[in-house]
Design a protein around this motif. Sequence first.
Motif, PDB file in Angstrom:
ATOM      1  N   SER A 118       0.798  -1.235   0.000  1.00 12.28           N
ATOM      2  CA  SER A 118       0.000   0.000   0.000  1.00 12.28           C
ATOM      3  C   SER A 118       0.825   1.277   0.000  1.00 12.28           C
ATOM      4  N   GLY A 121      -0.439   5.037   0.842  1.00 11.82           N
ATOM      5  CA  GLY A 121      -1.898   5.033   0.905  1.00 11.82           C
ATOM      6  C   GLY A 121      -2.640   5.434  -0.354  1.00 11.82           C
ATOM      7  N   GLU A 122      -1.937   5.990  -1.325  1.00 13.54           N
ATOM      8  CA  GLU A 122      -2.646   6.457  -2.513  1.00 13.54           C
ATOM      9  C   GLU A 122      -3.380   5.319  -3.236  1.00 13.54           C
ATOM     10  N   TYR A 125      -6.605   4.073  -1.193  1.00 11.45           N
ATOM     11  CA  TYR A 125      -7.641   5.107  -1.248  1.00 11.45           C
ATOM     12  C   TYR A 125      -8.222   5.205  -2.661  1.00 11.45           C
ATOM     13  N   SER A 126      -7.406   5.007  -3.684  1.00 13.80           N
ATOM     14  CA  SER A 126      -7.916   4.989  -5.056  1.00 13.80           C
ATOM     15  C   SER A 126      -8.883   3.820  -5.253  1.00 13.80           C
ATOM     16  N   GLY A 160      -3.869   9.919   6.160  1.00 12.93           N
ATOM     17  CA  GLY A 160      -4.607  10.361   4.986  1.00 12.93           C
ATOM     18  C   GLY A 160      -4.423  11.826   4.655  1.00 12.93           C
ATOM     19  N   PHE A 178     -13.901  13.567  -2.299  1.00 16.01           N
ATOM     20  CA  PHE A 178     -13.172  12.627  -1.448  1.00 16.01           C
ATOM     21  C   PHE A 178     -12.137  13.269  -0.522  1.00 16.01           C
ATOM     22  N   VAL A 192      -7.931  13.036   3.307  1.00 21.84           N
ATOM     23  CA  VAL A 192      -8.962  12.108   2.851  1.00 21.84           C
ATOM     24  C   VAL A 192     -10.163  12.232   3.785  1.00 21.84           C
ATOM     25  N   LEU A 196     -14.226   7.995   3.703  1.00 23.73           N
ATOM     26  CA  LEU A 196     -13.363   7.160   2.873  1.00 23.73           C
ATOM     27  C   LEU A 196     -12.321   6.448   3.728  1.00 23.73           C
ATOM     28  N   ARG A 197     -11.747   7.162   4.686  1.00 25.57           N
ATOM     29  CA  ARG A 197     -10.723   6.553   5.558  1.00 25.57           C
ATOM     30  C   ARG A 197     -11.284   5.356   6.307  1.00 25.57           C
ATOM     31  N   VAL A 200     -10.852   1.820   4.789  1.00 25.99           N
ATOM     32  CA  VAL A 200      -9.512   1.259   4.608  1.00 25.99           C
ATOM     33  C   VAL A 200      -8.851   1.044   5.959  1.00 25.99           C
TER      34      VAL A 200
END
Length: 295
Positions: A118, A121-122, A125-126, A160, A178, A192, A196-197, A200
Amino acid sequence: MAKLSERSDGEKEFEFNHRDFDRVRDLIYKRAGISLSESKQEMVYSRLARRLRATGISSFATYLNMLEREVSSPEWESFTNALTTNLTSFFREEHHFPILAEHVRKKHGAIRIWCSASSTGEEPYSIAMTVCEALGTMSPHLQVIATDIDTNVLATASKGVYSVDRVEKLSAERVRKFFLKGKGRNEGSVMVRPELRELVSFEPLNLLDERWHIQGEFDAIFCRNVMIYFDKPTQSAILKKFVPLMKSDALLFAGHSENFLYVSNDFKLRGKTVYVLASADERQKKINAHDLNKG
């Protein structure tokens, strides 16, 4: 043996000979499965010289002796982090994400996706953004498990928070939907959105570990641009361990320069560096063909 790096006054700070480099290569291979080429000698010196300064150790030989002697030393984590390459961006290798969107639209019930390298994190999150867009909701029944061997990048990912230039290639709509833009002291950064966070979870994991704590079956696994650092036997062993973690129709996403067909009988190419599980018959045909070639 010449030393490899110079201070501003032109003097070398630490001696680093080929024997030291070979020891580093052996240690990082055993610890993380990373195969360092001869061309990486300068990079290794630059990154590990920082660890010598941080620990107050005056020579590479002493530093490496310490690692070999103290197998449970916390410095092992810093050593591994220093030699891990973390090149990533939002929606990197963009052609994969419409394929993922199409895949999840066909699913019913909870969706589980593993991002196995990961970085900061990009990528996970994508993945989460793609699922939200595909299903038309910011709260899909989704779990993205994001793992990496590098604990430093995991700390960044879990926060994030990114500089605004990291999202400049995203559409204005995606940024608005987002991310939250920083103000005042945080101007120039984005965060982020919490919704959204929450989709993940970030956890440390070494793909070389004999046993993984990852459990259950996944609808998709992202293992992109990490296998290139492993030799073929290591790649084969990792791919073999992916199989029981994948649903029968799961997708495996690889990096643009990675080809799994020559290291595993368990997968077949769907296209555009996306793989699916091969049937039992397909696996046996590949095994038979390999045996014939050997003969």
